[in-house]
Design an enzyme around this catalytic site. Structure first.
Site, PDB file in Angstrom:
ATOM      1  N   LYS A   1      48.939  22.855  58.965  1.00  0.00           N
ATOM      2  CA  LYS A   1      47.942  22.736  57.890  1.00  0.00           C
ATOM      3  C   LYS A   1      47.340  21.333  57.887  1.00  0.00           C
ATOM      4  O   LYS A   1      46.131  21.160  57.848  1.00  0.00           O
ATOM      5  CB  LYS A   1      48.625  23.046  56.557  1.00  0.00           C
ATOM      6  CG  LYS A   1      47.711  22.962  55.354  1.00  0.00           C
ATOM      7  CD  LYS A   1      48.403  23.486  54.110  1.00  0.00           C
ATOM      8  CE  LYS A   1      47.617  23.171  52.861  1.00  0.00           C
ATOM      9  NZ  LYS A   1      48.234  23.679  51.646  1.00  0.00           N
TER      10      LYS A   1
ATOM     11  N   LYS B   1      58.890  13.862  55.440  1.00  0.00           N
ATOM     12  CA  LYS B   1      57.869  13.498  56.420  1.00  0.00           C
ATOM     13  C   LYS B   1      57.706  11.969  56.500  1.00  0.00           C
ATOM     14  O   LYS B   1      57.337  11.439  57.525  1.00  0.00           O
ATOM     15  CB  LYS B   1      56.541  14.182  56.095  1.00  0.00           C
ATOM     16  CG  LYS B   1      56.621  15.702  56.275  1.00  0.00           C
ATOM     17  CD  LYS B   1      55.285  16.397  56.126  1.00  0.00           C
ATOM     18  CE  LYS B   1      55.467  17.905  56.243  1.00  0.00           C
ATOM     19  NZ  LYS B   1      54.232  18.658  56.316  1.00  0.00           N
TER      20      LYS B   1
ATOM     21  N   GLU C   1      56.821  16.566  64.032  1.00  0.00           N
ATOM     22  CA  GLU C   1      57.531  17.504  64.914  1.00  0.00           C
ATOM     23  C   GLU C   1      56.533  18.351  65.705  1.00  0.00           C
ATOM     24  O   GLU C   1      56.654  18.526  66.922  1.00  0.00           O
ATOM     25  CB  GLU C   1      58.420  18.461  64.088  1.00  0.00           C
ATOM     26  CG  GLU C   1      59.584  17.810  63.372  1.00  0.00           C
ATOM     27  CD  GLU C   1      59.203  17.284  61.991  1.00  0.00           C
ATOM     28  OE1 GLU C   1      58.008  16.994  61.754  1.00  0.00           O
ATOM     29  OE2 GLU C   1      60.108  17.148  61.155  1.00  0.00           O
TER      30      GLU C   1
ATOM     31  N   GLY D   1      51.525  26.203  52.468  1.00  0.00           N
ATOM     32  CA  GLY D   1      52.140  26.450  53.783  1.00  0.00           C
ATOM     33  C   GLY D   1      53.000  27.701  53.800  1.00  0.00           C
ATOM     34  O   GLY D   1      52.848  28.577  54.660  1.00  0.00           O
TER      35      GLY D   1
HETATM   36  C1  G6Q Z   1      55.326  24.778  53.121  1.00  0.00           C
HETATM   37  C2  G6Q Z   1      55.724  23.395  53.304  1.00  0.00           C
HETATM   38  C3  G6Q Z   1      56.158  23.042  54.698  1.00  0.00           C
HETATM   39  C4  G6Q Z   1      55.019  22.934  55.700  1.00  0.00           C
HETATM   40  C5  G6Q Z   1      55.530  22.254  56.963  1.00  0.00           C
HETATM   41  C6  G6Q Z   1      54.482  22.143  58.040  1.00  0.00           C
HETATM   42  O1  G6Q Z   1      54.909  25.233  52.081  1.00  0.00           O
HETATM   43  O2  G6Q Z   1      54.770  22.530  52.837  1.00  0.00           O
HETATM   44  O3  G6Q Z   1      57.117  23.946  55.176  1.00  0.00           O
HETATM   45  O4  G6Q Z   1      54.504  24.182  55.991  1.00  0.00           O
HETATM   46  O5  G6Q Z   1      56.017  20.999  56.625  1.00  0.00           O
HETATM   47  O6  G6Q Z   1      53.364  21.468  57.583  1.00  0.00           O
HETATM   48  P1  G6Q Z   1      52.030  21.496  58.390  1.00  0.00           P
HETATM   49  O7  G6Q Z   1      51.550  22.903  58.442  1.00  0.00           O
HETATM   50  O8  G6Q Z   1      51.083  20.596  57.672  1.00  0.00           O
HETATM   51  O9  G6Q Z   1      52.360  21.011  59.784  1.00  0.00           O
END
Ligand code: G6Q
Length: 547
Positions: free
Chosen positions: A206, A512, A212, A267
């Site tokens: 997102k 993060k 990672e 997410g």
């Molecule tokens: C979901 C969370 C978390 C997120 C991941 C990946 O609701 O916010 O699980 O989806 O940290 O984030 P990105 O999609 O921004 O890489």
């Protein structure tokens, strides 16, 4: 905002609890021959039996009253209308728009979001068709056989769970791989199984800033270029899904190979958006649409059904009964279906990340329990492992037993055994086994006297342990869509009752940030940052081991 513990229904439920907690479900079943009929309902292809809960009509009417006094009817309307109910991020929460199959307008900041939703869906459909039909070719003109999804958390678990659950609907040529862990082992092992000429990498993030995911994507890109030896080939083998076009371009993926979604999609609620691209690549556009249709059925039901016959509301409020009154701090997800083996992990994120909060929307600390600890495993394996604690341990942990009635594709004789176990477990959790029943059983086995009596307490089961039995007619895209949406809305309802924001995740954001400084120290870019003695020592140990 109403203060939960001051609501009249909250107080009267405590009065009711004093009497209700003495009741055994055995008695409740004996008193009411229609209990199973009255405490069950069907929505689309999902059947819920909630009769094996420690509830009576009085409990349910108290809980529904609590839902009303908590302002649930207005909160449901606010979500569906696109109001910015994620207040700490000033965002609307509109996963329901992604599967709004009637296309009725939903506005965010004065703009109807449905045209954008439909246009991305159409692009995804065209792309998926090209890849699946073999029209989309790799740099040596071969069709794609392997999809490697690179993402983590919400950008991994949903697509992974759905692709695993619907494997029988998958394209026979397509092998799906999911890489989320920054531990190089996962990517390394995946890359051993695929060929650069026939692999499509879908980089899902997102924010497109997640360390990672970007690390794995860069390594995958290097691996690919070492083989293809042509930068231009990247466009045929890497696509991105994100809300952040600039970061995607900076990474080196052509924005024409990017599928967009929006900040009003959380997410963990994003599998219905372009994050579902791997699902569509694997299952095809039609099946993906069916998944959306199934979710839409549940959305409509949730929005319109009276609370007393509303599946997400019932599950949520019965959950509140255990969490806040009985003090049951955990909840088990036990799918009796191998294809659903990732469902517990998916629901775990959905619930714990949404409702693992300690302050209300207005910032005041809660003075009651919020999200339970969600855990689980395929039920049949659980039976041979942790179910012991569920039957005879000291915790109250409600269990969702999930299965499908039709055993499509199951090997002869297997499905009956599986379902017999689901029903038997639900019955055993409810009934338990009394000392007299144990005595009778042991006597039949030829035991008597002291030896028999010594064994009795160990073989007694108190029962009265709550389960919900959730049955799908069959595990297909539509019913899975309804099942996922059911849990999404259940979690939303509980969040409303507790007055918390279910849609932010500051705890995840912390993770993060935290590793950044230490990473700089481990790689020698930063020296002697301030830490406690334990952290300093751990950093030293790493340095010594990796001189
Ligand atoms: C979901 C969370 C978390 C997120 C991941 C990946 O609701 O916010 O699980 O989806 O940290 O984030 P990105 O999609 O921004 O890489």
């Amino acid at each position: 905002m109403p203060n939960l513990t001051q609501l009249p229904a909250w107080q009267s439920l405590w009065d009711h609890f004093a009497e209700a907690k003495q009741r055994h479900m055995r008695e409740l079943f004996a008193e009411d021959p229609d209990r199973a009929d009255r405490y069950s309902l069907e929505v689309g292809g999902l059947f819920l039996d909630y009769s094996k809960n420690r509830i009576t009509d009085a409990t349910l009417s108290g809980l529904m009253q609590l839902a009303r006094e908590s302002g649930l009817p207005d909160r449901i309307k606010a979500m569906f209308k696109g109001e910015k109910i994620n207040s700490t991020e000033n965002r609307a929460v509109l996963h329901v728009a992604l599967r709004n199959r009637t296309n009725s307008p939903i506005h965010v900041d004065g703009e109807d979001v449905m045209p954008k939703v439909n246009s991305v869906l159409e692009r995804m459909g065209k792309f998926a068709h090209a890849v699946r039909s073999g029209e989309w070719l790799g740099y040596t003109n071969q069709p794609i056989t392997d999809i490697v999804n690179i993402g983590i958390g919400g950008s991994d678990l949903g697509p992974l769970m759905v692709c695993s659950a619907l494997k029988p609907f998958g394209h026979p040529r397509m092998n799906m791989h999911f890489v989320s862990n920054v531990d190089g082992a996962q990517l390394k092992e995946t890359l051993k199984k695929v060929h650069s000429e026939t692999t499509l990498f879908v980089v899902e993030s997102k924010t497109f800033t997640t360390q990672e995911t970007l690390t794995n994507a860069l390594t995958a890109r290097d691996w690919f270029l070492q083989r293809a030896r042509d930068e231009k080939a990247v466009a045929k083998h890497f696509v991105a899904v994100s809300t952040n076009q600039k970061a995607v371009a900076d990474f080196g993926i052509d924005p024409s190979n990017m599928f967009e979604f929006w900040d009003w999609v959380g997410g963990r609620y994003s599998l219905w958006s372009a994050i579902g691209l791997p699902i569509m690549l694997y299952l095809g556009e039609e099946n993906f649409t069916e998944l959306l249709n199934g979710a839409h059925i549940m959305d409509q039901h949730f929005r319109n059904a009276p609370f007393e016959q509303n599946m997400p509301v019932l599950l949520a409020m019965i959950g509140i009964w255990y969490i806040n009154y009985y003090g049951g701090g955990s909840h088990v997800i036990a799918p009796y279906d191998q294809y659903l083996h990732r469902l517990p992990a998916f629901i775990q994120q959905l619930d714990m990340e949404s409702n693992g909060k300690q302050v209300q929307v207005d910032g005041t600390p809660v003075n009651f329990e919020t999200a339970p600890i969600i855990w689980g495993e395929t039920g049949i394996n659980g039976q041979h492992a942790f179910f012991q604690l569920l039957h005879q341990g000291t915790h109250i942990s409600p269990i969702d037993l999930i299965a499908s009635l039709e055993g499509q594709g199951s090997l002869p004789g297997h499905h009956e055994i599986l379902l017999a176990n689901v029903f038997a477990q639900a019955e055993a959790f409810m009934r338990g086994k009394t000392a007299d029943e144990v005595r009778e059983e042991l006597t039949k086995q030829g035991m008597s006297g002291e030896a028999l009596e010594a064994l009795v307490p160990h073989k007694v089961f108190g029962g009265n342990r709550p389960t919900n039995t959730l049955l799908m007619h069959r595990l297909d895209p539509r019913n899975l869509g309804s099942l996922i949406a059911l849990y999404e809305h259940k979690i939303f309802v509980q969040g409303v009752i507790w007055g918390i924001n279910s849609f932010d995740q500051w705890g995840v954001e912390l993770g993060k940030q935290l590793a950044k400084t230490i990473h700089a120290e481990l790689t020698g870019k930063l020296k002697n940052a301030e830490h406690d003695s334990s952290t300093r020592r751990l950093i030293q140990l790493y340095r010594q081991a990796n001189k």
